[in-house]
Design an enzyme around this catalytic site. Structure first.
Site, mmCIF file in Angstrom:
data_model
loop_
_atom_site.group_PDB
_atom_site.id
_atom_site.type_symbol
_atom_site.label_atom_id
_atom_site.label_comp_id
_atom_site.label_asym_id
_atom_site.label_seq_id
_atom_site.Cartn_x
_atom_site.Cartn_y
_atom_site.Cartn_z
ATOM 1 N N HIS A 42 -8.272 -4.694 -0.913
ATOM 2 C CA HIS A 42 -6.959 -4.106 -0.629
ATOM 3 C C HIS A 42 -6.116 -4.968 0.327
ATOM 4 O O HIS A 42 -4.888 -4.928 0.273
ATOM 5 C CB HIS A 42 -7.177 -2.708 -0.030
ATOM 6 C CG HIS A 42 -5.982 -1.810 -0.122
ATOM 7 N ND1 HIS A 42 -5.474 -1.349 -1.321
ATOM 8 C CD2 HIS A 42 -5.184 -1.289 0.851
ATOM 9 C CE1 HIS A 42 -4.421 -0.578 -1.077
ATOM 10 N NE2 HIS A 42 -4.210 -0.527 0.223
ATOM 11 N N ASP A 91 -10.220 -3.728 -5.377
ATOM 12 C CA ASP A 91 -9.521 -2.849 -4.431
ATOM 13 C C ASP A 91 -10.360 -1.592 -4.210
ATOM 14 O O ASP A 91 -10.745 -0.918 -5.170
ATOM 15 C CB ASP A 91 -8.134 -2.500 -5.005
ATOM 16 C CG ASP A 91 -7.191 -1.999 -3.942
ATOM 17 O OD1 ASP A 91 -7.616 -1.180 -3.105
ATOM 18 O OD2 ASP A 91 -6.025 -2.412 -3.952
ATOM 19 N N SER A 104 0.832 -1.201 0.000
ATOM 20 C CA SER A 104 0.000 0.000 0.000
ATOM 21 C C SER A 104 0.877 1.267 0.000
ATOM 22 O O SER A 104 1.616 1.484 -0.952
ATOM 23 C CB SER A 104 -0.963 -0.079 1.186
ATOM 24 O OG SER A 104 -1.987 0.860 1.074
HETATM 25 C C1 MLT Z 1 -1.273 6.052 -0.160
HETATM 26 O O1 MLT Z 1 -1.683 7.062 0.375
HETATM 27 O O2 MLT Z 1 -0.074 5.771 -0.306
HETATM 28 C C2 MLT Z 1 -2.318 5.137 -0.696
HETATM 29 O O3 MLT Z 1 -3.547 5.772 -0.738
HETATM 30 C C3 MLT Z 1 -2.416 3.875 0.059
HETATM 31 C C4 MLT Z 1 -2.759 4.125 1.496
HETATM 32 O O4 MLT Z 1 -1.861 4.279 2.275
HETATM 33 O O5 MLT Z 1 -3.946 4.161 1.829
#
Ligand code: MLT
Length: 215
Positions: free
Chosen positions: A191, A160, A110
């Site tokens: 996710h 996702d 992520s």
């Molecule tokens: C981010 O902000 O890098 C992406 O949206 C993934 C997350 O951390 O939720």
């Protein structure tokens, strides 16, 4: 071992197997810390050295690797600064802990996958490869970096809630046109990581780094 030098709080796990062909740079998701992905690291590469920094940005108390302005809208200036600092940390820590940087593979989830993607695009010499779980396009490079033959696994999800599959396709295109050798795994759910993601990453690491063809 817990340590705070080189400006990232981090955890380093010494290799149990001194012949290990890889070392992992573990990059957690939003709200995680340096301990989060260590069990995953052991699962993916038993016996390998693990280097796991904690993101230095806090969003409502939750560690991240760079600031964002809204969900999926990144602060590109901060992303660049944090990416450069993380690249320096990874090089310095590799030297300090005796990790051969030619074996260093990022494994990010992520937010951690997004900074790993940013490392690939702006420091193409740093990593021997990367496993990106649920990545987005971190930024669109004006000049394509040289990632010739660098293996990259994108582990994306069909449903996702955060990453649109179109971004996965776009990221695969950006990396492929930079010369990277991209494989995409599609998880059927959302996710969160599934057992299939872990199995796909393990198999991919074996194929690309450990299979010497003798066995
Ligand atoms: C981010 O902000 O890098 C992406 O949206 C993934 C997350 O951390 O939720």
């Amino acid at each position: 071992m817990m340590a705070a030098e080189s400006s990232f709080i981090h955890r380093f796990v010494s290799p149990a197997d001194s012949d290990s062909k890889i070392a992992l740079l573990l990059l957690h998701g939003t709200g995680g810390d340096e301990g989060d992905l260590v069990p995953l690291g052991h699962q993916l590469a038993p016996g390998a050295a693990l280097l796991s920094p904690r993101g230095r940005v806090l969003e409502h108390g939750m560690p991240r690797f760079f600031r964002r302005l809204a969900e999926g809208v990144f602060d590109l200036q901060d992303l660049k600064r944090q990416t450069d600092d993380l690249a320096k940390f990874a090089s310095d820590a590799s030297r300090k802990y005796g990790i051969d940087q030619r074996k260093l593979i990022a494994v990010g989830y992520s937010n951690g996958a997004n900074i790993a993607g940013s490392l690939l695009l702006s420091h193409p010499q740093l990593l021997a490869g990367a496993v990106l779980f649920r990545p987005m396009v971190p930024f669109r490079p004006q000049v394509s970096p040289d990632l010739t033959d660098v293996p990259v696994l994108l582990a994306a999800a069909r449903h996702d809630q955060i990453v649109n599959p179109k971004e996965t396709t776009e990221l695969a295109g950006i990396l492929t046109s930079a010369g990277a050798y991209v494989t995409t795994h599609w998880h059927p759910g959302g996710h969160e990581l599934g057992v299939d993601d872990v199995a796909a990453a393990k198999e991919w690491l074996f194929e690309h780094y450990m299979d010497d063809g003798n066995g």
